[in-house]
Motif scaffolding. Structure first.
Motif, PDB file in Angstrom:
ATOM      1  N   LEU A 193       0.849  -1.191   0.000  1.00 15.94           N
ATOM      2  CA  LEU A 193       0.000   0.000   0.000  1.00 15.94           C
ATOM      3  C   LEU A 193       0.879   1.232   0.000  1.00 15.94           C
ATOM      4  N   GLY A 194       0.765   2.020  -1.071  1.00 17.21           N
ATOM      5  CA  GLY A 194       1.687   3.119  -1.300  1.00 17.21           C
ATOM      6  C   GLY A 194       2.948   2.536  -1.909  1.00 17.21           C
ATOM      7  N   SER A 195       2.790   1.876  -3.060  1.00 20.40           N
ATOM      8  CA  SER A 195       3.848   1.016  -3.600  1.00 20.40           C
ATOM      9  C   SER A 195       4.974   1.743  -4.328  1.00 20.40           C
ATOM     10  N   GLY A 196       4.859   3.041  -4.549  1.00 22.09           N
ATOM     11  CA  GLY A 196       5.960   3.791  -5.144  1.00 22.09           C
ATOM     12  C   GLY A 196       6.421   3.206  -6.462  1.00 22.09           C
ATOM     13  N   ASP A 197       7.733   2.937  -6.562  1.00 21.95           N
ATOM     14  CA  ASP A 197       8.299   2.399  -7.808  1.00 21.95           C
ATOM     15  C   ASP A 197       8.142   0.889  -7.930  1.00 21.95           C
ATOM     16  N   GLY A 198       7.447   0.284  -6.978  1.00 23.53           N
ATOM     17  CA  GLY A 198       7.127  -1.139  -7.065  1.00 23.53           C
ATOM     18  C   GLY A 198       8.146  -2.094  -6.491  1.00 23.53           C
ATOM     19  N   ARG A 199       9.183  -1.551  -5.846  1.00 23.24           N
ATOM     20  CA  ARG A 199      10.322  -2.395  -5.447  1.00 23.24           C
ATOM     21  C   ARG A 199       9.953  -3.545  -4.510  1.00 23.24           C
ATOM     22  N   ILE A 200       9.013  -3.358  -3.588  1.00 16.84           N
ATOM     23  CA  ILE A 200       8.686  -4.440  -2.643  1.00 16.84           C
ATOM     24  C   ILE A 200       7.938  -5.554  -3.374  1.00 16.84           C
ATOM     25  N   VAL A 201       6.939  -5.184  -4.172  1.00 15.57           N
ATOM     26  CA  VAL A 201       6.156  -6.163  -4.920  1.00 15.57           C
ATOM     27  C   VAL A 201       7.047  -6.924  -5.902  1.00 15.57           C
ATOM     28  N   ILE A 202       7.910  -6.197  -6.607  1.00 17.91           N
ATOM     29  CA  ILE A 202       8.808  -6.805  -7.594  1.00 17.91           C
ATOM     30  C   ILE A 202       9.796  -7.750  -6.914  1.00 17.91           C
ATOM     31  N   ARG A 203      10.350  -7.332  -5.792  1.00 12.72           N
ATOM     32  CA  ARG A 203      11.313  -8.179  -5.061  1.00 12.72           C
ATOM     33  C   ARG A 203      10.635  -9.450  -4.543  1.00 12.72           C
ATOM     34  N   ALA A 204       9.400  -9.324  -4.060  1.00 16.00           N
ATOM     35  CA  ALA A 204       8.663 -10.501  -3.573  1.00 16.00           C
ATOM     36  C   ALA A 204       8.449 -11.503  -4.706  1.00 16.00           C
ATOM     37  N   ALA A 205       8.173 -10.987  -5.887  1.00 13.49           N
ATOM     38  CA  ALA A 205       7.974 -11.872  -7.047  1.00 13.49           C
ATOM     39  C   ALA A 205       9.294 -12.499  -7.497  1.00 13.49           C
ATOM     40  N   ARG A 206      10.340 -11.684  -7.584  1.00 15.67           N
ATOM     41  CA  ARG A 206      11.640 -12.176  -8.083  1.00 15.67           C
ATOM     42  C   ARG A 206      12.292 -13.173  -7.150  1.00 15.67           C
ATOM     43  N   THR A 207      12.275 -12.879  -5.850  1.00 14.37           N
ATOM     44  CA  THR A 207      13.047 -13.714  -4.920  1.00 14.37           C
ATOM     45  C   THR A 207      12.216 -14.777  -4.205  1.00 14.37           C
ATOM     46  N   HIS A 208      10.893 -14.607  -4.183  1.00 17.47           N
ATOM     47  CA  HIS A 208      10.056 -15.561  -3.447  1.00 17.47           C
ATOM     48  C   HIS A 208       8.970 -16.198  -4.308  1.00 17.47           C
ATOM     49  N   GLY A 209       8.833 -15.721  -5.565  1.00 16.90           N
ATOM     50  CA  GLY A 209       7.816 -16.285  -6.455  1.00 16.90           C
ATOM     51  C   GLY A 209       6.395 -15.871  -6.119  1.00 16.90           C
ATOM     52  N   ALA A 210       6.242 -14.874  -5.252  1.00 19.90           N
ATOM     53  CA  ALA A 210       4.910 -14.436  -4.824  1.00 19.90           C
ATOM     54  C   ALA A 210       4.248 -13.605  -5.911  1.00 19.90           C
ATOM     55  N   ARG A 211       2.921 -13.648  -5.926  1.00 20.55           N
ATOM     56  CA  ARG A 211       2.178 -12.696  -6.743  1.00 20.55           C
ATOM     57  C   ARG A 211       2.059 -11.414  -5.934  1.00 20.55           C
ATOM     58  N   GLY A 212       1.892 -10.293  -6.617  1.00 24.23           N
ATOM     59  CA  GLY A 212       1.832  -9.042  -5.871  1.00 24.23           C
ATOM     60  C   GLY A 212       0.997  -7.992  -6.557  1.00 24.23           C
ATOM     61  N   VAL A 213       0.463  -7.096  -5.715  1.00 23.18           N
ATOM     62  CA  VAL A 213      -0.325  -5.961  -6.179  1.00 23.18           C
ATOM     63  C   VAL A 213       0.173  -4.729  -5.448  1.00 23.18           C
ATOM     64  N   GLY A 214       0.492  -3.708  -6.217  1.00 26.23           N
ATOM     65  CA  GLY A 214       0.867  -2.430  -5.626  1.00 26.23           C
ATOM     66  C   GLY A 214      -0.265  -1.445  -5.814  1.00 26.23           C
ATOM     67  N   ILE A 215      -0.590  -0.714  -4.756  1.00 31.44           N
ATOM     68  CA  ILE A 215      -1.595   0.341  -4.834  1.00 31.44           C
ATOM     69  C   ILE A 215      -0.852   1.659  -4.634  1.00 31.44           C
ATOM     70  N   GLU A 216      -0.959   2.549  -5.603  1.00 30.52           N
ATOM     71  CA  GLU A 216      -0.213   3.804  -5.575  1.00 30.52           C
ATOM     72  C   GLU A 216      -1.071   4.911  -6.172  1.00 30.52           C
ATOM     73  N   ILE A 217      -1.109   6.066  -5.515  1.00 28.68           N
ATOM     74  CA  ILE A 217      -1.943   7.172  -5.981  1.00 28.68           C
ATOM     75  C   ILE A 217      -1.306   7.979  -7.109  1.00 28.68           C
ATOM     76  N   ASP A 218       0.023   7.979  -7.187  1.00 29.14           N
ATOM     77  CA  ASP A 218       0.750   8.794  -8.168  1.00 29.14           C
ATOM     78  C   ASP A 218       0.853   8.041  -9.501  1.00 29.14           C
ATOM     79  N   PRO A 219       0.197   8.541 -10.559  1.00 26.83           N
ATOM     80  CA  PRO A 219       0.204   7.817 -11.833  1.00 26.83           C
ATOM     81  C   PRO A 219       1.602   7.660 -12.436  1.00 26.83           C
ATOM     82  N   ASP A 220       2.493   8.611 -12.202  1.00 26.43           N
ATOM     83  CA  ASP A 220       3.861   8.492 -12.728  1.00 26.43           C
ATOM     84  C   ASP A 220       4.618   7.351 -12.057  1.00 26.43           C
ATOM     85  N   LEU A 221       4.401   7.184 -10.746  1.00 31.56           N
ATOM     86  CA  LEU A 221       5.047   6.068 -10.040  1.00 31.56           C
ATOM     87  C   LEU A 221       4.459   4.730 -10.477  1.00 31.56           C
ATOM     88  N   VAL A 222       3.160   4.698 -10.765  1.00 25.75           N
ATOM     89  CA  VAL A 222       2.538   3.464 -11.258  1.00 25.75           C
ATOM     90  C   VAL A 222       3.173   3.073 -12.595  1.00 25.75           C
TER      91      VAL A 222
END
Length: 156
Positions: free
Chosen positions: A29-58
């Motif tokens: 929540l407040g995923s910014g550049d997506g680094r947490i969601v992306i890292r969870a997918a890359r290193t743990h194989g998890a699916r992820g969803v980022g919620i971010e209000i700033d369209p440029d960061l999305v």
């Protein structure tokens, strides 16, 4: 709230504290550049969803996910985290101000299943005491678990 990225060692510790694996659906929540969601997918194989209000960061997060080769595991939604449906989450990560965390707390209790880990970088949840607190050279990571029953002093 200003965008401040979570340092990579803190991201790794957050994912470790939440015991993220390939069965998880992590919501940041407040995923910014997506680094947490992306890292969870890359290193743990998890699916992820980022919620971010700033369209440029999305846009940036989507580009980062594609470059990291995990665009098939993650998605980034532009929107208000207070209005998002997060009920699918098996892990929630946050790097939000304490006032935002506390405003979000009733939504977490309402939408998440008991046993769901909630992990925050640097900021606590007021009267909701964490299960674990880890200090990382100037950064703090907190972990809570959604309880079976919400304590009366936390249900406001």
């Amino acid at each position: 709230m200003p965008y401040v990225p979570t340092p990579k060692p803190v991201v790794d510790r957050m994912l470790e504290l939440a015991d993220v694996d390939e069965t998880d659906v992590l919501y940041d929540l407040g995923s910014g550049d997506g680094r947490i969601v992306i890292r969870a997918a890359r290193t743990h194989g998890a699916r992820g969803v980022g919620i971010e209000i700033d369209p440029d960061l999305v846009k940036k997060a989507r580009k980062n996910a594609k470059e990291a080769g995990v665009a098939d595991l993650v998605e980034f939604r532009q929107g208000d985290l207070f209005e998002a449906d997060i009920s699918e989450a098996t892990v929630v990560t946050l790097y939000l101000l304490p006032s935002v965390n506390q405003k979000l707390r009733p939504i977490l209790f309402e939408q998440l299943s008991p046993g769901t880990p909630v992990v925050s970088h640097d900021f606590d949840m007021g009267r909701w005491a964490p299960d674990r607190t880890v200090d990382l050279e100037g950064d703090t990571v907190y972990r809570w678990t959604i309880p079976e029953e919400i304590p009366e002093d936390l249900d406001e």
